[in-house]
Write a protein that holds these residues in place. Sequence first.
Motif, PDB file in Angstrom:
ATOM      1  N   GLY A  34       0.783  -1.094   0.227  1.00 38.96           N
ATOM      2  CA  GLY A  34      -0.157   0.120  -0.136  1.00 38.96           C
ATOM      3  C   GLY A  34       0.978   1.235  -0.208  1.00 38.96           C
ATOM      4  O   GLY A  34       1.945   1.224   0.132  1.00 38.96           O
ATOM      5  N   TYR A  35       0.121   2.452  -0.231  1.00 41.76           N
ATOM      6  CA  TYR A  35       0.823   3.774  -0.227  1.00 41.76           C
ATOM      7  C   TYR A  35       1.506   3.900   1.217  1.00 41.76           C
ATOM      8  O   TYR A  35       1.110   3.190   2.213  1.00 41.76           O
ATOM      9  N   THR A  36       2.599   4.739   1.264  1.00 38.11           N
ATOM     10  CA  THR A  36       2.969   4.969   2.770  1.00 38.11           C
ATOM     11  C   THR A  36       2.136   5.499   3.659  1.00 38.11           C
ATOM     12  O   THR A  36       1.140   6.361   3.210  1.00 38.11           O
ATOM     13  N   ASN A  37       2.009   5.250   4.868  1.00 41.38           N
ATOM     14  CA  ASN A  37       1.546   5.859   6.060  1.00 41.38           C
ATOM     15  C   ASN A  37      -0.168   5.531   5.926  1.00 41.38           C
ATOM     16  O   ASN A  37      -1.033   6.222   6.507  1.00 41.38           O
ATOM     17  N   VAL A  38      -0.539   4.359   5.516  1.00 40.34           N
ATOM     18  CA  VAL A  38      -2.209   4.111   5.325  1.00 40.34           C
ATOM     19  C   VAL A  38      -2.398   3.074   6.507  1.00 40.34           C
ATOM     20  O   VAL A  38      -3.584   2.912   6.669  1.00 40.34           O
ATOM     21  N   HIS A  75      -4.066  -5.197   0.099  1.00 37.77           N
ATOM     22  CA  HIS A  75      -3.546  -3.826  -0.587  1.00 37.77           C
ATOM     23  C   HIS A  75      -4.546  -3.053   0.714  1.00 37.77           C
ATOM     24  O   HIS A  75      -5.587  -2.876   0.480  1.00 37.77           O
ATOM     25  N   VAL A  76      -3.738  -2.288   1.280  1.00 39.97           N
ATOM     26  CA  VAL A  76      -4.118  -1.528   2.314  1.00 39.97           C
ATOM     27  C   VAL A  76      -4.547   0.076   1.785  1.00 39.97           C
ATOM     28  O   VAL A  76      -3.425   0.623   1.120  1.00 39.97           O
ATOM     29  N   ILE A  77      -5.428   0.521   1.928  1.00 32.95           N
ATOM     30  CA  ILE A  77      -5.981   2.187   1.442  1.00 32.95           C
ATOM     31  C   ILE A  77      -6.455   2.757   2.516  1.00 32.95           C
ATOM     32  O   ILE A  77      -7.230   2.456   3.520  1.00 32.95           O
ATOM     33  N   ASP A  78      -5.893   4.059   2.671  1.00 33.21           N
ATOM     34  CA  ASP A  78      -6.092   5.116   3.660  1.00 33.21           C
ATOM     35  C   ASP A  78      -7.303   5.813   3.517  1.00 33.21           C
ATOM     36  O   ASP A  78      -7.354   7.139   2.499  1.00 33.21           O
ATOM     37  N   LEU A  79      -8.550   5.387   3.904  1.00 30.36           N
ATOM     38  CA  LEU A  79      -9.836   6.169   3.442  1.00 30.36           C
ATOM     39  C   LEU A  79      -9.947   7.610   3.850  1.00 30.36           C
ATOM     40  O   LEU A  79     -10.800   8.252   3.468  1.00 30.36           O
ATOM     41  N   SER A  80      -9.041   7.901   4.889  1.00 26.76           N
ATOM     42  CA  SER A  80      -9.291   9.247   5.433  1.00 26.76           C
ATOM     43  C   SER A  80      -8.398  10.284   4.636  1.00 26.76           C
ATOM     44  O   SER A  80      -8.598  11.406   4.703  1.00 26.76           O
ATOM     45  N   ASN A  81      -7.717   9.799   3.615  1.00 28.12           N
ATOM     46  CA  ASN A  81      -6.944  10.578   2.689  1.00 28.12           C
ATOM     47  C   ASN A  81      -7.905  11.142   1.494  1.00 28.12           C
ATOM     48  O   ASN A  81      -8.277   9.996   0.828  1.00 28.12           O
ATOM     49  N   PRO A  82      -8.055  12.294   1.407  1.00 32.56           N
ATOM     50  CA  PRO A  82      -9.079  12.558   0.259  1.00 32.56           C
ATOM     51  C   PRO A  82      -8.563  11.910  -1.291  1.00 32.56           C
ATOM     52  O   PRO A  82      -9.078  11.979  -1.990  1.00 32.56           O
ATOM     53  N   GLU A 126      -6.386   8.136  -5.888  1.00 30.85           N
ATOM     54  CA  GLU A 126      -5.261   8.199  -6.554  1.00 30.85           C
ATOM     55  C   GLU A 126      -3.912   7.202  -6.150  1.00 30.85           C
ATOM     56  O   GLU A 126      -3.240   6.723  -6.813  1.00 30.85           O
ATOM     57  N   GLN A 127      -3.828   7.191  -4.803  1.00 24.97           N
ATOM     58  CA  GLN A 127      -3.145   6.362  -4.166  1.00 24.97           C
ATOM     59  C   GLN A 127      -2.986   5.099  -4.399  1.00 24.97           C
ATOM     60  O   GLN A 127      -2.201   4.493  -4.763  1.00 24.97           O
ATOM     61  N   MET A 128      -4.378   4.791  -4.599  1.00 24.67           N
ATOM     62  CA  MET A 128      -4.675   3.269  -5.016  1.00 24.67           C
ATOM     63  C   MET A 128      -3.949   2.890  -6.219  1.00 24.67           C
ATOM     64  O   MET A 128      -3.513   1.691  -6.507  1.00 24.67           O
ATOM     65  N   GLU A 129      -4.338   3.917  -7.369  1.00 30.35           N
ATOM     66  CA  GLU A 129      -4.022   3.523  -8.647  1.00 30.35           C
ATOM     67  C   GLU A 129      -2.308   3.620  -8.605  1.00 30.35           C
ATOM     68  O   GLU A 129      -1.560   2.671  -9.476  1.00 30.35           O
ATOM     69  N   THR A 130      -1.624   4.401  -7.842  1.00 30.09           N
ATOM     70  CA  THR A 130      -0.279   4.412  -7.853  1.00 30.09           C
ATOM     71  C   THR A 130       0.444   2.960  -7.480  1.00 30.09           C
ATOM     72  O   THR A 130       1.225   2.494  -8.123  1.00 30.09           O
ATOM     73  N   LYS A 139      -3.445 -12.444  -6.461  1.00 29.40           N
ATOM     74  CA  LYS A 139      -4.800 -12.207  -5.794  1.00 29.40           C
ATOM     75  C   LYS A 139      -4.828 -11.230  -4.795  1.00 29.40           C
ATOM     76  O   LYS A 139      -3.779 -11.007  -3.778  1.00 29.40           O
ATOM     77  N   VAL A 140      -5.778 -10.208  -4.818  1.00 25.81           N
ATOM     78  CA  VAL A 140      -5.631  -8.884  -4.050  1.00 25.81           C
ATOM     79  C   VAL A 140      -6.834  -8.784  -3.134  1.00 25.81           C
ATOM     80  O   VAL A 140      -7.951  -9.020  -3.427  1.00 25.81           O
ATOM     81  N   ILE A 141      -6.639  -8.595  -1.747  1.00 26.95           N
ATOM     82  CA  ILE A 141      -7.728  -8.097  -0.922  1.00 26.95           C
ATOM     83  C   ILE A 141      -7.489  -6.578  -0.673  1.00 26.95           C
ATOM     84  O   ILE A 141      -6.668  -6.301  -0.239  1.00 26.95           O
ATOM     85  N   ARG A 142      -8.591  -5.870  -1.200  1.00 29.10           N
ATOM     86  CA  ARG A 142      -8.440  -4.392  -0.947  1.00 29.10           C
ATOM     87  C   ARG A 142      -8.909  -4.338   0.467  1.00 29.10           C
ATOM     88  O   ARG A 142     -10.238  -4.461   0.941  1.00 29.10           O
ATOM     89  N   VAL A 143      -8.313  -3.767   1.470  1.00 26.98           N
ATOM     90  CA  VAL A 143      -8.400  -3.358   2.857  1.00 26.98           C
ATOM     91  C   VAL A 143      -8.561  -1.879   2.885  1.00 26.98           C
ATOM     92  O   VAL A 143      -7.599  -1.130   3.029  1.00 26.98           O
ATOM     93  N   PHE A 144      -9.822  -1.230   3.132  1.00 22.72           N
ATOM     94  CA  PHE A 144     -10.092   0.045   3.109  1.00 22.72           C
ATOM     95  C   PHE A 144      -9.802   0.490   4.594  1.00 22.72           C
ATOM     96  O   PHE A 144     -11.005   0.056   5.354  1.00 22.72           O
ATOM     97  N   ASN A 145      -8.954   0.801   5.138  1.00 20.95           N
ATOM     98  CA  ASN A 145      -8.649   1.118   6.443  1.00 20.95           C
ATOM     99  C   ASN A 145      -9.099   2.738   6.870  1.00 20.95           C
ATOM    100  O   ASN A 145      -9.249   3.314   6.055  1.00 20.95           O
ATOM    101  N   LYS A 146      -8.986   2.851   7.932  1.00 18.38           N
ATOM    102  CA  LYS A 146      -9.369   4.268   8.737  1.00 18.38           C
ATOM    103  C   LYS A 146     -10.720   4.641   8.413  1.00 18.38           C
ATOM    104  O   LYS A 146     -11.042   5.748   8.072  1.00 18.38           O
ATOM    105  N   VAL A 147     -11.656   3.486   8.490  1.00 18.54           N
ATOM    106  CA  VAL A 147     -13.009   4.224   8.281  1.00 18.54           C
ATOM    107  C   VAL A 147     -13.460   5.122   9.345  1.00 18.54           C
ATOM    108  O   VAL A 147     -14.420   5.807   9.094  1.00 18.54           O
ATOM    109  N   ASP A 148     -12.842   5.070  10.607  1.00 17.50           N
ATOM    110  CA  ASP A 148     -13.322   5.896  11.711  1.00 17.50           C
ATOM    111  C   ASP A 148     -12.990   7.341  11.262  1.00 17.50           C
ATOM    112  O   ASP A 148     -13.642   8.207  11.772  1.00 17.50           O
TER     113      ASP A 148
END
Length: 394
Positions: free
Chosen positions: A209-213, A286-293, A297-301, A315-324
Amino acid sequence: MIEIKPHQPTKKESAVLVALIYRNQGDHEVNEHIEELKELARTSGADSVKVFTQKQNVPDHRTYVGSGKYQDIKEFVEENKIDTVIFNDDLSPAQVRNLEQGLKCKILDRSLLILNIFSMRAKTAQAKTQVELAQYEYLLPRLTRMWTHLSKQKGGIGMRGPGETELETDRRIVRDKISLLKKKLEKIEKQNLTQRKNRDRMVRVALVGYTNVGKSTIMRLLSKEKVLAENKLFATVDSTVRKIVYEGFPFLLTDTVGFIRKLPTTLIESFKSTLNEVRESDVLLHVIDLSNPNYEEQMETVDKTLVEIGAGDKKVIRVFNKVDAYNPDLEDNPFDEGSPMSLGDLKKSYLNGSMAVFISATQKINIEELRSVLLDEVKDFHYSIFPNYLPSGA
Ligand SMILES: Nc1nc2c(ncn2[C@@H]2O[C@H](COP(=O)(O)OP(=O)(O)OP(=O)(O)O)[C@@H](O)[C@H]2O)c(=O)[nH]1
Ligand SMILES: [Mg+2]
């Protein structure tokens, strides 16, 4: 003599940031990029006191920005005694030379900043060697008189270079150094390969994932062990592997270095073996930081980088993190088309077809679902290796 070492200045250096705005870039996206550059500068120990931007489609081959903007920057740098000017794209050796001669201060580009942060963070011999190699590879075509002279005078963030008269000798020393580091890496890689071969064949999962996610936070959660997680860019540079057993099914979980847009190519090149962990994995989280607007684009990178390193077919599981911390309003701005998506709509749009989980690692929301989705995949792969496996203790 050439010396490359991480630099963490005790006193903050003052920096000016310069970014070009290209066609098709909305203001929202530009702001995100500048915030990220500021964050990179801050991590490196510089205080960004001003940002200059210019709408232009191709960088000026002499000074990156056009001549008018260049004059503005020059005046500001002189008046405010600025230490460093940081450019949002990579500069050619000629641009570096011209800018240094004209602005009479230290010139850094995005790659140099990232390389510096990596060298501050690297801990294992392998990561250290990889970063050093990437730095020398980056330095070689840029060893110029002015640059090395000034970097020596000024010191600070970035790399210190050779004195003027030693230039030619130093080019040779750098080349020798590069081949030495390559040999050293080969040796380390051979040892690692033997270690990996000696490991039992086990299902392997990697956090990417992107850095800091939140990769390290999730690693810690899933393995219940202490892994450094910090609110800074590239907290993890060395990869960590843990063995985990869920319901009698063992697997290896790897925490890897974060990706970022425009990751220096010399860095990708020399981190190839670390990225082998990703390439040799069966499943990627693949961890994604949902709190980042800017999470899309980070996901695409990350998707692009995975293809680049030969892991595009995993095989990828997308983990949308920081829903809080998800805030749909952040997406709502006059420059974006369409209306902001509620978390519910967002989930619907991703749960269609692809494997996705929405969690908060720090608030421990939905972690059981993450475990169960992961366990299903681990089981599949485990049975493909050991068709007659009987889980113990399940
Ligand atoms: N609000 C919120 N913050 C989180 C969550 N998960 C992680 N964080 C925070 O995000 C920051 C980065 O977390 P890390 O786990 O270090 O992220 P990483 O992906 O390993 O980062 P790098 O190693 O730098 O690439 C830390 O300050 C975490 O506390 C979450 O679910 N919600
Ligand atoms: Mg980390």
